[in-house]
Design a protein around this motif. Structure first.
Motif, PDB file in Angstrom:
ATOM      1  N   ALA A  16       0.835  -1.217   0.000  1.00 23.59           N
ATOM      2  CA  ALA A  16       0.000   0.000   0.000  1.00 23.59           C
ATOM      3  C   ALA A  16       0.860   1.252   0.000  1.00 23.59           C
ATOM      4  O   ALA A  16       1.917   1.303   0.623  1.00 23.59           O
ATOM      5  N   LYS A  17       0.361   2.275  -0.669  1.00 27.73           N
ATOM      6  CA  LYS A  17       1.056   3.559  -0.644  1.00 27.73           C
ATOM      7  C   LYS A  17       0.409   4.465   0.405  1.00 27.73           C
ATOM      8  O   LYS A  17       1.087   5.204   1.103  1.00 27.73           O
ATOM      9  N   THR A  18      -0.900   4.406   0.490  1.00 27.29           N
ATOM     10  CA  THR A  18      -1.605   5.222   1.483  1.00 27.29           C
ATOM     11  C   THR A  18      -2.330   4.295   2.471  1.00 27.29           C
ATOM     12  O   THR A  18      -3.004   3.349   2.073  1.00 27.29           O
ATOM     13  N   ILE A  19      -2.143   4.599   3.751  1.00 23.96           N
ATOM     14  CA  ILE A  19      -2.652   3.694   4.794  1.00 23.96           C
ATOM     15  C   ILE A  19      -3.429   4.478   5.855  1.00 23.96           C
ATOM     16  O   ILE A  19      -2.949   5.515   6.341  1.00 23.96           O
ATOM     17  N   ALA A  20      -4.599   3.977   6.189  1.00 21.04           N
ATOM     18  CA  ALA A  20      -5.343   4.546   7.320  1.00 21.04           C
ATOM     19  C   ALA A  20      -5.365   3.506   8.437  1.00 21.04           C
ATOM     20  O   ALA A  20      -5.532   2.318   8.185  1.00 21.04           O
ATOM     21  N   ILE A  21      -5.177   3.994   9.669  1.00 22.02           N
ATOM     22  CA  ILE A  21      -5.275   3.110  10.840  1.00 22.02           C
ATOM     23  C   ILE A  21      -6.446   3.617  11.673  1.00 22.02           C
ATOM     24  O   ILE A  21      -6.567   4.825  11.904  1.00 22.02           O
ATOM     25  N   GLY A  22      -7.302   2.718  12.096  1.00 20.57           N
ATOM     26  CA  GLY A  22      -8.456   3.171  12.883  1.00 20.57           C
ATOM     27  C   GLY A  22      -8.837   2.179  13.957  1.00 20.57           C
ATOM     28  O   GLY A  22      -8.509   0.996  13.871  1.00 20.57           O
ATOM     29  N   GLY A  23      -9.545   2.675  14.962  1.00 23.08           N
ATOM     30  CA  GLY A  23      -9.947   1.814  16.080  1.00 23.08           C
ATOM     31  C   GLY A  23     -11.412   1.987  16.423  1.00 23.08           C
ATOM     32  O   GLY A  23     -12.185   2.539  15.644  1.00 23.08           O
ATOM     33  N   HIS A  24     -11.758   1.532  17.629  1.00 24.13           N
ATOM     34  CA  HIS A  24     -13.173   1.518  18.008  1.00 24.13           C
ATOM     35  C   HIS A  24     -13.654   2.840  18.573  1.00 24.13           C
ATOM     36  O   HIS A  24     -12.866   3.715  18.916  1.00 24.13           O
ATOM     37  N   LYS A  25     -14.974   2.951  18.658  1.00 23.05           N
ATOM     38  CA  LYS A  25     -15.601   4.132  19.241  1.00 23.05           C
ATOM     39  C   LYS A  25     -15.158   4.264  20.696  1.00 23.05           C
ATOM     40  O   LYS A  25     -14.862   3.262  21.341  1.00 23.05           O
ATOM     41  N   LYS A  26     -15.199   5.463  21.221  1.00 28.20           N
ATOM     42  CA  LYS A  26     -14.758   5.742  22.589  1.00 28.20           C
ATOM     43  C   LYS A  26     -13.385   5.103  22.805  1.00 28.20           C
ATOM     44  O   LYS A  26     -13.230   4.202  23.618  1.00 28.20           O
ATOM     45  N   PRO A  27     -12.391   5.559  22.020  1.00 31.55           N
ATOM     46  CA  PRO A  27     -11.082   4.887  22.057  1.00 31.55           C
ATOM     47  C   PRO A  27     -10.448   4.909  23.451  1.00 31.55           C
ATOM     48  O   PRO A  27     -10.349   5.956  24.083  1.00 31.55           O
ATOM     49  N   ASP A  28     -10.056   3.734  23.914  1.00 32.38           N
ATOM     50  CA  ASP A  28      -9.414   3.634  25.227  1.00 32.38           C
ATOM     51  C   ASP A  28      -7.895   3.594  25.046  1.00 32.38           C
ATOM     52  O   ASP A  28      -7.384   3.770  23.931  1.00 32.38           O
ATOM     53  N   GLY A  29      -7.197   3.343  26.128  1.00 27.94           N
ATOM     54  CA  GLY A  29      -5.741   3.367  26.079  1.00 27.94           C
ATOM     55  C   GLY A  29      -5.171   2.355  25.097  1.00 27.94           C
ATOM     56  O   GLY A  29      -4.199   2.635  24.386  1.00 27.94           O
ATOM     57  N   ASP A  30      -5.792   1.187  25.036  1.00 30.15           N
ATOM     58  CA  ASP A  30      -5.278   0.160  24.128  1.00 30.15           C
ATOM     59  C   ASP A  30      -5.506   0.552  22.678  1.00 30.15           C
ATOM     60  O   ASP A  30      -4.636   0.358  21.820  1.00 30.15           O
ATOM     61  N   CYS A  31      -6.664   1.115  22.420  1.00 28.51           N
ATOM     62  CA  CYS A  31      -6.989   1.528  21.058  1.00 28.51           C
ATOM     63  C   CYS A  31      -6.008   2.621  20.601  1.00 28.51           C
ATOM     64  O   CYS A  31      -5.431   2.538  19.509  1.00 28.51           O
ATOM     65  N   ALA A 129     -12.686  -8.113   7.938  1.00 28.11           N
ATOM     66  CA  ALA A 129     -11.738  -7.572   6.958  1.00 28.11           C
ATOM     67  C   ALA A 129     -11.340  -8.666   5.961  1.00 28.11           C
ATOM     68  O   ALA A 129     -11.787  -9.807   6.073  1.00 28.11           O
ATOM     69  N   ARG A 130     -10.488  -8.320   4.996  1.00 31.87           N
ATOM     70  CA  ARG A 130      -9.999  -9.366   4.087  1.00 31.87           C
ATOM     71  C   ARG A 130      -9.078 -10.311   4.835  1.00 31.87           C
ATOM     72  O   ARG A 130      -9.140 -11.523   4.696  1.00 31.87           O
ATOM     73  N   LEU A 131      -8.203  -9.708   5.668  1.00 28.20           N
ATOM     74  CA  LEU A 131      -7.235 -10.497   6.426  1.00 28.20           C
ATOM     75  C   LEU A 131      -7.464 -10.214   7.911  1.00 28.20           C
ATOM     76  O   LEU A 131      -7.414  -9.062   8.342  1.00 28.20           O
ATOM     77  N   ASN A 132      -7.730 -11.267   8.668  1.00 31.37           N
ATOM     78  CA  ASN A 132      -8.140 -11.076  10.067  1.00 31.37           C
ATOM     79  C   ASN A 132      -7.163 -11.759  11.017  1.00 31.37           C
ATOM     80  O   ASN A 132      -7.064 -12.983  11.021  1.00 31.37           O
ATOM     81  N   LEU A 133      -6.449 -10.959  11.822  1.00 35.26           N
ATOM     82  CA  LEU A 133      -5.513 -11.532  12.788  1.00 35.26           C
ATOM     83  C   LEU A 133      -6.064 -11.294  14.192  1.00 35.26           C
ATOM     84  O   LEU A 133      -5.981 -10.178  14.722  1.00 35.26           O
ATOM     85  N   VAL A 134      -6.658 -12.329  14.766  1.00 34.55           N
ATOM     86  CA  VAL A 134      -7.223 -12.191  16.112  1.00 34.55           C
ATOM     87  C   VAL A 134      -6.311 -12.943  17.078  1.00 34.55           C
ATOM     88  O   VAL A 134      -6.261 -14.167  17.076  1.00 34.55           O
ATOM     89  N   PHE A 135      -5.579 -12.173  17.853  1.00 36.19           N
ATOM     90  CA  PHE A 135      -4.573 -12.731  18.760  1.00 36.19           C
ATOM     91  C   PHE A 135      -5.199 -13.141  20.093  1.00 36.19           C
ATOM     92  O   PHE A 135      -6.172 -12.556  20.527  1.00 36.19           O
ATOM     93  N   GLU A 136      -4.572 -14.101  20.733  1.00 34.10           N
ATOM     94  CA  GLU A 136      -4.925 -14.399  22.125  1.00 34.10           C
ATOM     95  C   GLU A 136      -3.955 -13.602  22.988  1.00 34.10           C
ATOM     96  O   GLU A 136      -3.040 -14.157  23.592  1.00 34.10           O
ATOM     97  N   SER A 137      -4.143 -12.313  23.009  1.00 35.31           N
ATOM     98  CA  SER A 137      -3.186 -11.476  23.736  1.00 35.31           C
ATOM     99  C   SER A 137      -3.923 -10.562  24.696  1.00 35.31           C
ATOM    100  O   SER A 137      -5.135 -10.397  24.604  1.00 35.31           O
ATOM    101  N   SER A 138      -3.157  -9.963  25.610  1.00 29.70           N
ATOM    102  CA  SER A 138      -3.761  -9.086  26.614  1.00 29.70           C
ATOM    103  C   SER A 138      -4.448  -7.906  25.969  1.00 29.70           C
ATOM    104  O   SER A 138      -5.425  -7.382  26.488  1.00 29.70           O
ATOM    105  N   SER A 139      -3.905  -7.475  24.828  1.00 31.45           N
ATOM    106  CA  SER A 139      -4.304  -6.189  24.276  1.00 31.45           C
ATOM    107  C   SER A 139      -3.974  -6.152  22.789  1.00 31.45           C
ATOM    108  O   SER A 139      -3.167  -6.958  22.304  1.00 31.45           O
ATOM    109  N   ALA A 140      -4.583  -5.210  22.097  1.00 31.56           N
ATOM    110  CA  ALA A 140      -4.221  -5.001  20.697  1.00 31.56           C
ATOM    111  C   ALA A 140      -2.776  -4.510  20.624  1.00 31.56           C
ATOM    112  O   ALA A 140      -2.053  -4.806  19.666  1.00 31.56           O
TER     113      ALA A 140
END
Ligand code: 5GP
Ligand code: MN
Length: 334
Positions: A16-31, A129-140
């Motif tokens: 990609a040349k242009t990239i957007a990163i986004g998170g959930h509503k009411k973004p918390d510290g992890d987001c 999404a097209r590619l979905n990485l769902v980790f078993e981790s404490s946080s994003a």
């Protein structure tokens, strides 16, 4: 996480040349931490790419993070609309810490993007999404660390301070400073490695987690004063109607942490915190549990989601009605 998926994740970024990163509503510290951590890492390592973060109204304390001001478009409702309106079509949208499209604050920008990938740690993630990485981790943020470590081909790579600080902030917020049951040996090892990158640990912990503004204390006090106990004190509830926000000149980020204060009340197993959402006659519910209740199951039942010990949902109608429904579900599990 499978190596092949992590490799595809970086391949999508590289393509990609242009990239957007986004998170959930009411973004918390992890987001915020995961978004800014990944943003800082990508801009450091791929200086030719145009990267932008799309985050909703976040707590002022997070401005401690280097890169936040450059990365972000938006903090309030007005600039939110402008950001959506003026956003270009991105080659790639990376959704972080967000379990479904309804929770994705800038869904329109995500929808328009040519490619879409996600990294998350919610068991309720809907793989949208097209590619979905769902980790078993404490946080994003921990997931982002693992992704970066994979790319660096080192278990504990040396990261720049702006990357390390952001990831550290994300981890401390979703683990309640390493005290929730989602904290693993791996989480602690990452935290240790981040200390070696020079993170401002006490500044992050005190400055963004423990310090409260006077306004935050007032509204917390009001909620605690009016909190109610059920089932011999095993369940506690607290409510913020819309008028309290005006009364104390508070905004949504000021409500962060209230549910945890309810949860740590002696004898409590489950806590529910409700606040009225703008002009919709709905209440948003945050649930927490200590040992027994699976609040994620309950949240999913009402169209929400989250984790076993921390989850949320929105229910139409008064707080009294919504709380009654949730308390009833908790009762079944007690
Ligand atoms: P909080 O109570 O702090 O807002 O959220 C606790 C956890 O539940 C977070 O991981 C959050 O992403 C998730 N969560 C909160 N509200 C919702 C919701 O309405 N839908 C979904 N899917 N997840 C939620
Ligand atoms: Mn999270």
């Amino acid at each position: 996480m499978e190596k092949q998926l992590m490799s595809q994740f970086w391949h999508a970024i590289e393509s990609a040349k242009t990239i957007a990163i986004g998170g959930h509503k009411k973004p918390d510290g992890d987001c915020v931490g995961s978004s800014i951590g990944l943003y800082n890492y990508i801009t450091e390592n791929y200086p030719d790419k145009e990267v932008k973060c799309y985050l909703g109204e976040y707590a002022k304390e997070f401005e401690i993070l280097e890169g936040l001001a450059n990365a972000c478009t938006c903090v309030d409702e007005k600039s939110f609309k402008e950001a959506i309106h003026s956003a270009p079509t991105y080659d790639l949208f990376i959704a972080l810490d967000t379990s479904n499209t309804e929770r994705l604050e800038f869904f329109k920008i995500f929808e328009a993007a040519r490619d879409k990938i996600l990294a998350d740690h919610h068991i309720t993630n809907e793989r949208y999404a097209r590619l979905n990485l769902v980790f078993e981790s404490s946080s994003a943020a921990e997931a982002c660390y693992d992704l970066i470590a994979f790319r660096e081909d080192k278990e504990f790579p040396l990261l720049s301070k702006p990357v390390a600080d952001a990831i550290y902030l994300g981890i401390i917020h979703d683990t309640g400073v390493f005290k929730h049951s989602n904290t693993t040996r791996h989480t602690m090892e990452i935290a240790g490695a981040l200390l070696e990158c020079g993170v401002s640990s006490s500044k992050m912990i005190d400055g963004t987690f423990y310090h409260k503004t006077y306004t935050q204390n007032l509204i917390l006090a009001r909620v605690l004063l009016e909190s109610e106990l059920y089932f011999d004190g095993k369940v506690i509830t607290g409510v913020v109607p819309r008028e309290y926000l005006d009364l104390y000149n508070a905004s949504k980020p000021d409500l962060e942490g209230i549910v945890d204060q309810l949860r740590i009340t002696e004898g409590v197993e489950a806590a529910i915190f409700a606040y009225e959402t703008e002009g919709e006659g709905n209440y948003k519910y945050s649930m927490r549990s200590n040992d027994i209740v699976d609040v994620s199951k309950i949240a999913v039942k009402f169209g929400g989601g989250g984790h076993v010990r921390a989850a949320g949902c929105t229910i139409e109608g008064s707080a009294k009605e919504g709380l009654a429904l949730l308390i009833d579900e908790i009762k079944k599990q007690l």
